[in-house]
Scaffold this motif. Structure first.
Motif, PDB file in Angstrom:
ATOM      1  N   HIS B  91      33.608  33.694  41.705  1.00  0.00           N
ATOM      2  CA  HIS B  91      34.597  32.559  41.170  1.00  0.00           C
ATOM      3  C   HIS B  91      33.891  31.197  41.523  1.00  0.00           C
ATOM      4  N   PRO B  92      34.344  30.313  40.717  1.00  0.00           N
ATOM      5  CA  PRO B  92      33.704  28.923  41.077  1.00  0.00           C
ATOM      6  C   PRO B  92      34.631  28.279  42.192  1.00  0.00           C
ATOM      7  N   ALA B  93      33.957  27.195  42.703  1.00  0.00           N
ATOM      8  CA  ALA B  93      34.603  26.520  44.018  1.00  0.00           C
ATOM      9  C   ALA B  93      35.691  25.550  43.717  1.00  0.00           C
ATOM     10  N   GLY B  94      35.398  24.632  42.821  1.00  0.00           N
ATOM     11  CA  GLY B  94      36.274  23.565  42.491  1.00  0.00           C
ATOM     12  C   GLY B  94      36.251  22.456  43.377  1.00  0.00           C
ATOM     13  N   THR B  95      35.251  22.457  44.491  1.00  0.00           N
ATOM     14  CA  THR B  95      35.652  21.571  45.360  1.00  0.00           C
ATOM     15  C   THR B  95      34.747  20.159  45.042  1.00  0.00           C
ATOM     16  N   GLY B  96      33.704  20.346  44.047  1.00  0.00           N
ATOM     17  CA  GLY B  96      32.871  19.297  43.703  1.00  0.00           C
ATOM     18  C   GLY B  96      34.145  18.300  42.787  1.00  0.00           C
ATOM     19  N   LEU B  97      34.638  18.741  42.205  1.00  0.00           N
ATOM     20  CA  LEU B  97      35.891  17.736  41.281  1.00  0.00           C
ATOM     21  C   LEU B  97      36.775  17.344  42.192  1.00  0.00           C
ATOM     22  N   SER B  98      37.515  18.037  43.236  1.00  0.00           N
ATOM     23  CA  SER B  98      38.339  17.437  43.889  1.00  0.00           C
ATOM     24  C   SER B  98      37.713  16.409  45.017  1.00  0.00           C
TER      25      SER B  98
END
Lengths: 95, 244
Positions: B91-98
């Motif tokens: 799965h991706p992390a998503g923490t770059g966007l946040s």
């Protein structure tokens, strides 16, 4: 650039979604934790143990994932609407 | 096109895969290392709580944004996506966007809470490995994505490509962090760098397609926000006044 972006996304989606058919077959799609994390840990002398709260029992885990997805999706959609739909004012979108 | 982009991204998230993914599983880290990673990760989480308290006073739209992207990180980081070339799911992390929108320290808090919920209820990751997982996905993912975004800005790339860089960096650095946490703790008599390289390379067949997808999603969301609420990006100092 839009075309490039669309091609990139579509390509990746098709690439990943081609796994849909394989999902229907009995073949298992192991998680990367199983084939990398746990495999290397085992090779290096550490075994994973069961979680302290083990919800991986029968269909309980699937139910919890469905519940987590629903709640997470609801929260995301609720606040998305609040910020990007209801919170949108004409002067905000002035370019 | 953006609507189609989000619909296809949602389709990927809805794929019915078994709940197996990438976090370091329970019991893999020896107790000393588990404690060390907790000790290193917790100051970032504490600073993140402070950042959230300050930002919510400055910007009234900060808390709803925290709700959107907190939930997004939770969903992104627990739903496995099948990658046929590797025959596995991740799965991706998503923490770059946040990290771009909420700040890198606040993103660490989001990652910590997401990982805690996953460890408690979804048999995903572990409580003893929570510190190591937070350091990988929260600290390295968030700061990697944040700095990659601003590197892109300094190179005068468009907003989409800056977001793309951030998504790719956050994803790859998360897995680099996981490899590092494991290699440091478990390398034994072998060279740490050799073990680090082996683990990181083993992640790559699955993660390269996913990091490109995460980059495209991150860039696409930033472009969408600039189109519908550029004032938010200005207030959060993601873009300058003249760019909006």
């Amino acid at each position: 650039m839009r075309r490039l972006m669309a091609a990139l996304v579509l390509g990746l989606v098709l690439f990943c979604a081609s796994g849909l058919q394989a999902q229907e077959s009995p073949a298992k799609w192991p998680g990367i934790d199983e084939i990398v994390v746990e495999k290397f840990a085992s090779d290096l002398g550490r075994e994973a143990r069961d979680p302290y709260i083990n919800t991986d029992q029968g269909d309980l885990l699937l139910f919890l994932f469905a519940l987590a997805g629903s709640v997470g999706g609801f929260v995301m959609g609720y606040f998305w609407h609040k910020v990007f739909v209801a919170g949108r004012r004409p002067e905000d979108t002035r370019e | 096109m953006i609507k189609a982009f989000f619909a296809l991204s949602a389709l990927l998230l809805a794929l019915p895969a078994r709940a197996l993914a990438m976090h370091i599983s329970e019991g893999i880290l020896p107790p000393g290392w588990a404690l060390l990673w907790f000790a290193l990760a917790l100051p970032f989480v504490a600073l993140g709580v402070r950042q959230i308290k300050v930002q919510k006073k400055v910007d009234p739209s900060y808390l709803p944004l925290l709700g959107v992207f907190g939930a997004a990180v939770f969903v992104f980081s627990c739903f496995p996506i099948p990658v046929p070339v590797a025959g596995s799911t991740a799965h991706p992390a998503g923490t770059g966007l946040s990290a771009i929108l909420l700040g890198p320290f606040a993103s660490c808090v989001i990652a910590f809470i997401s990982l805690l919920l996953q460890a408690l209820f979804l048999a995903h990751g572990g409580l003893t490995t929570l510190g190591g997982n937070t350091l990988s996905m929260g600290v390295l993912g968030s700061f990697g994505g944040f700095f990659a975004f601003y590197l892109g800005r300094s190179l005068r790339l468009s907003l989409f490509w800056c977001g793309f860089l951030a998504g790719v960096a956050a994803d790859l650095l998360t897995y680099f962090g996981t490899s590092l946490v494991m290699a440091l703790a478990l390398h034994g008599d072998q060279s740490m760098f050799s073990v680090l390289g082996q683990i990181f390379l083993a992640f790559m067949p699955t993660q390269i397609p996913l990091c490109l997808l995460e980059g495209a999603v991150t860039g696409g969301i930033l472009v969408y926000i600039r189109r519908v609420r550029p004032d938010i990006l200005r207030r959060l100092k993601v873009i300058r006044e003249v760019e909006a």
